[in-house]
Design an enzyme around this catalytic site. Structure first.
Site, PDB file in Angstrom:
ATOM      1  N   ASP A 110     -13.610 -11.082   2.028  1.00  0.00           N
ATOM      2  CA  ASP A 110     -12.595 -10.115   2.259  1.00  0.00           C
ATOM      3  C   ASP A 110     -11.620 -10.444   3.394  1.00  0.00           C
ATOM      4  O   ASP A 110     -11.947 -10.507   4.534  1.00  0.00           O
ATOM      5  CB  ASP A 110     -13.466  -8.588   2.669  1.00  0.00           C
ATOM      6  CG  ASP A 110     -13.354  -7.613   1.659  1.00  0.00           C
ATOM      7  OD1 ASP A 110     -12.131  -6.947   1.661  1.00  0.00           O
ATOM      8  OD2 ASP A 110     -14.001  -7.245   0.881  1.00  0.00           O
ATOM      9  N   ASP A 217      -7.807  -6.920   0.863  1.00  0.00           N
ATOM     10  CA  ASP A 217      -7.971  -5.435   1.182  1.00  0.00           C
ATOM     11  C   ASP A 217      -6.387  -5.095   1.357  1.00  0.00           C
ATOM     12  O   ASP A 217      -5.486  -5.622   1.877  1.00  0.00           O
ATOM     13  CB  ASP A 217      -8.576  -5.487   2.535  1.00  0.00           C
ATOM     14  CG  ASP A 217      -8.895  -3.932   2.855  1.00  0.00           C
ATOM     15  OD1 ASP A 217      -9.728  -3.313   2.025  1.00  0.00           O
ATOM     16  OD2 ASP A 217      -8.666  -3.495   3.765  1.00  0.00           O
ATOM     17  N   GLU A 273      -5.914  -5.941  -3.601  1.00  0.00           N
ATOM     18  CA  GLU A 273      -6.344  -4.489  -3.895  1.00  0.00           C
ATOM     19  C   GLU A 273      -4.990  -3.758  -4.008  1.00  0.00           C
ATOM     20  O   GLU A 273      -4.424  -3.770  -3.088  1.00  0.00           O
ATOM     21  CB  GLU A 273      -7.195  -3.903  -2.870  1.00  0.00           C
ATOM     22  CG  GLU A 273      -7.854  -2.853  -3.244  1.00  0.00           C
ATOM     23  CD  GLU A 273      -8.467  -1.993  -1.915  1.00  0.00           C
ATOM     24  OE1 GLU A 273      -9.254  -1.016  -2.068  1.00  0.00           O
ATOM     25  OE2 GLU A 273      -7.976  -2.341  -0.743  1.00  0.00           O
ATOM     26  N   HIS A 350     -17.609  -0.936  -3.758  1.00  0.00           N
ATOM     27  CA  HIS A 350     -18.312  -0.247  -2.617  1.00  0.00           C
ATOM     28  C   HIS A 350     -17.406   0.807  -2.079  1.00  0.00           C
ATOM     29  O   HIS A 350     -17.949   1.736  -1.324  1.00  0.00           O
ATOM     30  CB  HIS A 350     -18.297  -1.114  -1.299  1.00  0.00           C
ATOM     31  CG  HIS A 350     -17.019  -1.686  -1.001  1.00  0.00           C
ATOM     32  ND1 HIS A 350     -16.150  -2.308  -1.534  1.00  0.00           N
ATOM     33  CD2 HIS A 350     -16.078  -1.306   0.145  1.00  0.00           C
ATOM     34  CE1 HIS A 350     -14.841  -2.527  -1.149  1.00  0.00           C
ATOM     35  NE2 HIS A 350     -14.944  -1.748  -0.210  1.00  0.00           N
ATOM     36  N   ASP A 351     -16.370   1.140  -2.909  1.00  0.00           N
ATOM     37  CA  ASP A 351     -15.678   2.210  -2.516  1.00  0.00           C
ATOM     38  C   ASP A 351     -15.851   3.520  -3.631  1.00  0.00           C
ATOM     39  O   ASP A 351     -15.206   4.559  -3.545  1.00  0.00           O
ATOM     40  CB  ASP A 351     -14.105   2.040  -2.627  1.00  0.00           C
ATOM     41  CG  ASP A 351     -13.836   1.181  -1.337  1.00  0.00           C
ATOM     42  OD1 ASP A 351     -14.418   1.349  -0.406  1.00  0.00           O
ATOM     43  OD2 ASP A 351     -12.795   0.561  -1.480  1.00  0.00           O
TER      44      ASP A 351
HETATM   45  C1  GLC Z   1     -10.105  -0.843   1.358  1.00  0.00           C
HETATM   46  C2  GLC Z   1     -11.686  -0.918   1.360  1.00  0.00           C
HETATM   47  C3  GLC Z   1     -12.223   0.392   1.964  1.00  0.00           C
HETATM   48  C4  GLC Z   1     -11.646   0.378   3.396  1.00  0.00           C
HETATM   49  C5  GLC Z   1     -10.237   0.563   3.347  1.00  0.00           C
HETATM   50  C6  GLC Z   1      -9.667   0.435   4.743  1.00  0.00           C
HETATM   51  O1  GLC Z   1      -9.576   0.208   0.426  1.00  0.00           O
HETATM   52  O2  GLC Z   1     -12.261  -1.226  -0.029  1.00  0.00           O
HETATM   53  O3  GLC Z   1     -13.561   0.231   1.958  1.00  0.00           O
HETATM   54  O4  GLC Z   1     -12.073   1.715   3.786  1.00  0.00           O
HETATM   55  O5  GLC Z   1      -9.386  -0.505   2.402  1.00  0.00           O
HETATM   56  O6  GLC Z   1      -9.914  -0.809   4.990  1.00  0.00           O
END
Ligand code: GLC
Ligand code: CA
Length: 584
Positions: A110, A217, A273, A350-351
């Site tokens: 990540d 991310d 993302e 995981h979100d």
């Molecule tokens: C992304 C991650 C998430 C995190 C956020 C802040 O959305 O997937 O888990 O809380 O970024 O880094």
């Protein structure tokens, strides 16, 4: 140390390895504890690589394992070049990288570089004085004052977790920006020095050790434009939802070009993302092969079905959610139709909570059927496929009976305390808030992996940091490995079929078929004269099978049901292969 070039290409054709490869996502804290402190760790992951290989996946994605105060489970990095000690060491990571490579798997990490932890040395320096050389590595602004002379933040942005996106720093008398928690200050990508440090410390440090790429991310948040106020959509609140304002700013392409220059030195893959981007052309501009920016992105269309940007926890699943779901799948699938773009297929990470609980049914009598049907769907979708740990077992949301104390994530906690404050602790409101958390909270995906029927599901001999799901005696990897009718066995079969029919399933053109409805989802995949017809029943009742005449002669490739009848059984999924391209 294995390098990418020495590995077999996992694609049977000319396709890039990251297109045909299936990715398995690991959440280190909850995967496997090797030293009985109740926390999953890197040696734990390494010890399970044979299990991962046995699934038929090609790429492992490890969620943040960098040093971190863990305010946001490692998405608050305090040192990119160190591993969070309870997870292990850099040497343990090197072993994991090498062990993946020796099994012909690749490994991606990540890349969390929209923000750091407030405990990162860079931020400590930046906040130490206005004249510190790293002051402009973060986003500092003077206060504004309202009509009554009260100090107010520089703009009206609401942070992702709650409250203003700005925190006042007493020491230097300025605000700093954080799109997430206040302990996650945003880096200032406008500073070229800062960008160089990011590329070196967060990217090349690990690329040199052999990692094969990154899940990036918040990739579209680096350029935030002029930090203008967001439009006022909730007049009774001080802060406004600003995702559409802070994403996709004017310098994004430039930053992605620079990043790509680093990645391409190592033939590394990138999956970014990409929330808050409803404009398909914008998405295509990021992932078009010709543009050489990102290989692919995660769009949020599918995982957001039945929830809203404005207030994730307040949205109730609508009766006709399947219509939105079909439209979302269609949108993300058709990104590649007639373009040189590439897409992704996923329903969990995981979100978000577990897909069986959200889109199928986690009732004991339907759980296995729904898990297989969703597996069948995902395995026939074009793009790179991502599976999240436990999804292959059919893991489901936390039980309704769990008290709020079992939920550990700051997102759920800040929502619950907000409801508490707003209602003076009204029990009905709090019970509703807990139900919403049980349905949609990220915690649902973070319960420990269920390995076997032993203590704590074989995750750890110590009390796990998060409670193990109550159903682990019936639902675990060891049992499912022995049961050819398990969700796990079905996933393994589907991942093999996906490779056998790679042209159709991974690269084919997606077409929704029939009238969109709230019970079934039917679509075709086509590729150079071949085609497949996929039928999915999203209800707990049998549904009539409407064969589409344009397909001519079809042959059943696979069904999720044990007995294939004239109707689609509850939560059944089927794939038919057609001899020729249909004329519909
Ligand atoms: C992304 C991650 C998430 C995190 C956020 C802040 O959305 O997937 O888990 O809380 O970024 O880094
Ligand atoms: Ca441990």
């Amino acid at each position: 140390m294995g390098s990418v070039g020495e590995l077999n290409d996992c694609s049977p054709q000319h396709h890039k390895w990251w297109k045909n490869g299936t990715v398995y996502q690991i959440y280190p804290a909850s995967f496997k504890d090797s030293n009985d402190d109740g926390i999953g760790d890197i040696p734990g992951i390494t010890s399970k690589l044979d299990y991962i290989t046995s699934l038929g996946v090609d790429i492992v994605w490890v969620c943040p394992m960098f040093d971190s105060p863990q305010i946001d489970m490692g998405y608050d990095v305090s040192n990119y070049e160190k591993v969070y000690p309870p997870y292990g060491t850099v040497e343990d990571m090197q072993t994991l990288i090498d062990e993946c490579h020796s099994r012909n798997m690749r490994i991606i990490l990540d890349l969390v570089v929209n923000h750091t932890s407030d405990q990162h040395e860079w931020f400590k320096e930046s906040r130490s004085s206005k004249s510190n050389p790293k002051r402009d590595w973060y986003i500092w602004r003077p206060a504004k004052y309202d009509d009554q002379g009260h100090r107010v933040p520089p703009n009206n942005w609401r942070a992702m977790f709650t409250g203003s996106a700005w925190t006042w720093d007493e020491h230097t008398q300025e605000y700093y920006l954080h799109l997430f928690a206040s302990e996650q200050p945003d880096l200032n990508w406008e500073s070229s020095e800062c960008r160089k440090a990011i590329y070196e410390s967060a990217m090349e440090f690990w690329l040199r050790k052999g990692v094969d790429g990154f899940r990036i991310d918040c990739v579209n948040m680096y350029s935030k434009g002029d930090l203008n106020d967001a439009p006022i959509t909730e007049p009774d609140r001080d802060t406004q939802n600003a995702g559409l304002v802070w994403c996709n700013g004017p310098r994004m392409d430039e930053y992605l070009d620079e990043m790509n220059a680093v990645l391409s030195k190592y033939d590394a893959m990138s999956v970014g993302e990409c929330p808050f981007t409803p404009d398909t052309d914008k998405v295509i501009s990021y992932v078009s092969a010709a543009n050489k920016r990102l290989n692919m992105v995660f769009q949020f269309d599918v995982v957001e079905v039945g929830s809203s940007h404005a207030s994730k926890f307040e949205s109730k699943p609508a009766e006709d959610w399947l219509l939105d779901f079909q439209a979302a799948v269609t949108r993300t699938q058709q990104l590649i139709s007639g373009t040189d773009a590439w897409t992704t297929a996923f329903t969990e990470n995981h979100d978000w909570s577990r897909s069986i609980s959200r889109f199928g049914s986690d009732k004991p009598e339907f759980r296995v059927a729904a898990g297989k049907m969703l597996a069948l769907m995902l395995s026939t979708l074009s793009g790179t496929l991502f599976i999240y740990q436990g999804q292959e077992l059919g893991m489901v949301n936390a039980p309704l009976s769990w008290p709020i104390e079992e939920y550990k994530d700051l997102d759920a906690a800040s929502y619950y305390s907000q409801v508490f404050r707003n209602t003076n602790g009204d029990p009905t409101a709090l019970a509703e808030a807990k139900d919403a958390i049980q349905f949609i909270a990220r915690d649902n995906a973070r319960t420990p992996m269920q390995w076997n029927s032993n203590t704590n599901a074989g995750f750890s001999n110590a009390k796990p940091w998060m409670r193990v799901h109550d159903n682990f005696h019936e639902l675990n990897a060891e049992l499912e490995e022995k049961d050819e009718r398990s969700v796990l066995a079905f996933w393994k079969m589907m991942l093999r079929l996906r490779k056998v029919h790679a042209d159709l399933f991974i690269h084919g053109d997606f077409e929704p078929l029939g009238k969109p409805n709230t019970k079934t989802f039917t679509y075709s995949k086509s590729w150079e004269g071949q085609s497949a017809l996929i039928m999915l029943n999203f209800t707990s009742e049998a549904q009539p099978l409407e064969m589409l005449s344009g397909f001519g002669k079809v042959e059943l490739l696979i069904s999720t049901a044990d007995d294939v009848g004239n109707n689609l059984a509850p939560f059944e999924g089927r794939i038919y292969l057609a001899a020729s391209r249909p004329h519909l």
